[in-house]
Design a protein around this motif. Structure first.
Motif, PDB file in Angstrom:
ATOM      1  N   PRO A 123       0.803  -1.223   0.000  1.00 41.31           N
ATOM      2  CA  PRO A 123       0.000   0.000   0.000  1.00 41.31           C
ATOM      3  C   PRO A 123       0.836   1.273   0.000  1.00 41.31           C
ATOM      4  N   CYS A 132      -7.977  -2.340   3.455  1.00 36.15           N
ATOM      5  CA  CYS A 132      -7.452  -3.476   4.225  1.00 36.15           C
ATOM      6  C   CYS A 132      -6.353  -3.087   5.208  1.00 36.15           C
ATOM      7  N   THR A 133      -5.901  -1.857   5.167  1.00 38.44           N
ATOM      8  CA  THR A 133      -4.742  -1.503   5.988  1.00 38.44           C
ATOM      9  C   THR A 133      -4.980  -0.220   6.796  1.00 38.44           C
ATOM     10  N   THR A 136      -0.825   3.557   5.082  1.00 37.35           N
ATOM     11  CA  THR A 136      -0.242   3.434   3.738  1.00 37.35           C
ATOM     12  C   THR A 136       1.043   4.271   3.663  1.00 37.35           C
ATOM     13  N   ALA A 285      -0.350  -5.451   4.616  1.00 29.07           N
ATOM     14  CA  ALA A 285      -1.164  -4.454   5.319  1.00 29.07           C
ATOM     15  C   ALA A 285      -0.656  -4.281   6.744  1.00 29.07           C
ATOM     16  N   ALA A 299      -9.045  -8.330   0.119  1.00 31.70           N
ATOM     17  CA  ALA A 299      -8.634  -6.971   0.485  1.00 31.70           C
ATOM     18  C   ALA A 299      -9.469  -5.927  -0.255  1.00 31.70           C
TER      19      ALA A 299
END
Ligand code: F6P
Length: 319
Positions: A123, A132-133, A136, A285, A299
Motif C-alpha cells: 500500500p 485493508c490496511t 499506507t 497491510a 482486500a
C-alpha cells in the motif's frame, strides 16, 4: 522464483523509494534477479525496464517521489494491455511482481495474478484510503507536510485576525483532513464522510470569538472542495476576514519521515519473501500495529471508515 520485478503505480508517495530499495536489496540477498519497471503498468506493457542491483538503490531511502516513475494506466485495463504485459513477463522470465500503489494498482495486480503472474501489493498512497490496511506509505510524510504548511498559514492568519480555509488532498476520503486538522488545531474539520452544516461552522466561530480568539483555521478535504466559496460565506456570516488556500501537490513531495521509511522497508522486504515462497495474489497491510497480508480479492472487498472517535474529539477540543 528466480526473477521478479517491482513497479510503482498511481499517485506517487514519499517512502516509495524506501520500499523499492527494500524490495531490491531483499531480492539480491536471496539470489534473485530483479527488474525495475518504469512508469507503472505502462512500462510493463511496453517492456520499459532495467535490471536493478544493490547499488542502483543506493542513496534513495531519503528521496521523495519514485525513481521508477509512476502512472495511472488506462490501457492496462484493456485485454490488449493485459496481453502485452503478460508477453513482457514471458519474454523477460518474470515470475512475480511487487506492485507499490493504491487500490487501482491492486486491481491490476489481482488481474495479473489471475493470469498466472503472482503479484504482491504494497500500500503506497498519501491518502491512506486503502480499506485493508490502517496505514499506507506516504501518509505520515504528507501529514507532516500539511502540519508544517498550515502552521505557516496560521502565523499569517493570526497576524491579520483572519480565518483561513485550507483544502488538503485525499481524493474522496477524509483521513488526511482529519489527522492533519487535529495536528494543526483546526477550528473545524470538514470531510466527505461526515455531513456538515455551514450554520454549525458559523455558530462555532461566533462562540469562539466571544472567548477572545480572533483567527481561525478550517481544514477541508478535497472531496468537499469549494473552499473559495466557503471562505466567502464564512466572511459574510461572521464578519471575520477570510482567505482560502489549496495546498495541492506540495503535499505529495518531500523526504519521507521515519515512520514512512521504516514501514516501507519492512513491507517491501515482506513482499519479496512471500514471492520467494511462491505465494502471490496478496496485499501487505498494517493491522493493529502488526504487518499482515491478505488475499487481494478479499482486500479489495473490505470497507474502511473514518475514526469516529478522533472526529468527535477533534470537535471537542477545537473551540
Ligand atoms: O491519490 C493521491 C492523490 O494525491 C489524491 O489525494 C488526489 O486526489 C490525486 O492523487 C491527485 O491526482 P493527480 O496527481 O493525478 O492530479
Amino acid at each position: 522464483m528466480k526473477t521478479i520485478a517491482v513497479l510503482t503505480s498511481g499517485g506517487d508517495a514519499p517512502g516509495m523509494n524506501a520500499c523499492i530499495r527494500a524490495v531490491v536489496r531483499t531480492a539480491c540477498e536471496k539470489g534473485m534477479n530483479i527488474y525495475g519497471i518504469n512508469r507503472g503498468y505502462n512500462g510493463l506493457m511496453e517492456d520499459d525496464m532495467f535490471e536493478m542491483d544493490l547499488r542502483t538503490v543506493s542513496d534513495i531511502i531519503d528521496r521523495g517521489g519514485t525513481v521508477l516513475h509512476s502512472a495511472r494506466s488506462l490501457n492496462f485495463k484493456t485485454e490488449e494491455g493485459m496481453q502485452a504485459a503478460i508477453e513482457t513477463c514471458q519474454r523477460r522470465g518474470i515470475e512475480g511482481i511487487v506492485v507499490i500503489g493504491g487500490d487501482g494498482s491492486f486491481r491490476g495486480a489481482r488481474d495479473l495474478s489471475l493470469r498466472g503472474i503472482p503479484c504482491i501489493g504494497v500500500p503506497g498512497t498519501i491518502d491512506n484510503d486503502i480499506a485493508c490496511t490502517d496505514y499506507t506509505i506516504g501518509f505520515d510524510t504528507c501529514l507532516n507536510t500539511i502540519m508544517q504548511t498550515v502552521d505557516r498559514v496560521r502565523d499569517t492568519s493570526e497576524s491579520h485576525d483572519r480565518c483561513t480555509v485550507v483544502e488538503v488532498m485525499g481524493r474522496s476520503a477524509g483521513y488526511l483532513a482529519l489527522e492533519g486538522g487535529i495536528a494543526v488545531g483546526a477550528t473545524y474539520i470538514i470531510v466527505p464522510e461526515k455531513p456538515y452544516d455551514l450554520a454549525d461552522v458559523i455558530a462555532r466561530m461566533k462562540k469562539t470569538l466571544k472567548t477572545g480568539k480572533r483567527h481561525f483555521v478550517i481544514v477541508v478535504a478535497e472531496g468537499i472542495g469549494g473552499v473559495a466559496n466557503l471562505a466567502k460565506r464564512i466572511e459574510e456570516e461572521t464578519g471575520v476576514e477570510c482567505r482560502s488556500t489549496i495546498l495541492g501537490h506540495i503535499q505529495r513531495g518531500g523526504s519521507p519521515t521515519v515512520r514512512d521509511r521504516v514501514m516501507a522497508s519492512i513491507m517491501g522486504n515482506k513482499a519479496v519473501k512471500l514471492l520467494m515462497d511462491g505465494i502471490g495474489n496478496r496485499v501487505i497491510a498494517v493491522k493493529d500495529d502488526k504487518i499482515v497480508d491478505y488475499d487481494i480479492f478479499e482486500a479489495l472487498q473490505m470497507k474502511k471508515s473514518l475514526n469516529d472517535e478522533y472526529y468527535q474529539i477533534a470537535h471537542e477540543i477545537s473551540i
